[in-house]
Design an enzyme around this catalytic site. Sequence first.
Site, PDB file in Angstrom:
ATOM      1  N   HIS A  65       0.974  -1.017   0.188  1.00 35.37           N
ATOM      2  CA  HIS A  65       0.173  -0.212  -0.372  1.00 35.37           C
ATOM      3  C   HIS A  65       0.674   1.591   0.043  1.00 35.37           C
ATOM      4  O   HIS A  65       2.445   1.018   0.568  1.00 35.37           O
ATOM      5  CB  HIS A  65      -0.505   0.113   1.360  1.00 35.37           C
ATOM      6  CG  HIS A  65      -1.663  -0.796   1.557  1.00 35.37           C
ATOM      7  ND1 HIS A  65      -3.317  -1.658   0.922  1.00 35.37           N
ATOM      8  CD2 HIS A  65      -1.681  -2.567   1.975  1.00 35.37           C
ATOM      9  CE1 HIS A  65      -3.413  -2.725   0.628  1.00 35.37           C
ATOM     10  NE2 HIS A  65      -2.754  -3.253   1.719  1.00 35.37           N
ATOM     11  N   ALA A 104      16.032 -16.790  14.011  1.00 35.03           N
ATOM     12  CA  ALA A 104      14.928 -16.280  13.426  1.00 35.03           C
ATOM     13  C   ALA A 104      13.848 -15.669  14.133  1.00 35.03           C
ATOM     14  O   ALA A 104      14.300 -15.176  14.951  1.00 35.03           O
ATOM     15  CB  ALA A 104      14.484 -18.066  15.043  1.00 35.03           C
ATOM     16  N   LYS A 148      20.749  -7.168  12.244  1.00 37.68           N
ATOM     17  CA  LYS A 148      21.892  -6.381  12.520  1.00 37.68           C
ATOM     18  C   LYS A 148      22.365  -7.440  12.507  1.00 37.68           C
ATOM     19  O   LYS A 148      22.858  -8.940  12.888  1.00 37.68           O
ATOM     20  CB  LYS A 148      22.014  -5.160  13.527  1.00 37.68           C
ATOM     21  CG  LYS A 148      20.864  -4.636  13.538  1.00 37.68           C
ATOM     22  CD  LYS A 148      21.421  -3.378  14.423  1.00 37.68           C
ATOM     23  CE  LYS A 148      19.901  -1.984  13.586  1.00 37.68           C
ATOM     24  NZ  LYS A 148      20.435  -1.009  15.282  1.00 37.68           N
TER      25      LYS A 148
END
Length: 195
Positions: free
Chosen positions: A123, A170, A190
Amino acid sequence: MIDKLLKFPSVLRLKYSSKYYRWQFRKKGITFGNNMSIMGSISVIGLGKIVIGDNFCMTSGEHINPISANMQASFFTDSPDAQIRIGDNVGMSSTRIWIHKGLIIGNNVKIGGGVLLIDTDCHPIDYLVRRNSNEGTCSSPIFIEDDVWIGAQSIILKGVTIGARSIIGAGSVVTKSIPSDSIAAGNPCKVIKRL
């Protein structure tokens, strides 16, 4: 006939799902290599081009992988120009892919349960435009190089390149590119260690 097949016990469905998806993929114009294995069900929607290499393995739903339990995998291309290219020896589990421009996955990549790969904002940022249309939505291809491992429930966003042999922890949200031979994690993701 397909409805009857889907009513079989899940063990039988799993046994025949690879054959069923080979037929479905051919019908939808998806190119795939040898030894494709699909356990569970995948939703494939859109007009974009999908090319899958040899030894592709996907588990999807049916409680095959407890990390993604009953989550169904999906390949969605929201533009006729969209391209998904998956290399050889790639394994995925309930991966959800939404592509407007492009996704290139290299060879020997492992993608953990419930990972989301999305190359578009879906969007526009301007709320006045967003009220009536999706014009001006930002999109940029995703590149995942060879031998990458992406941990379960991670999100890879538009314009990201994950360098060869890197590991994404994860639950990470990858908003910027990650160099090769790195371990990276977090939100935003990071680099936390060099390999």
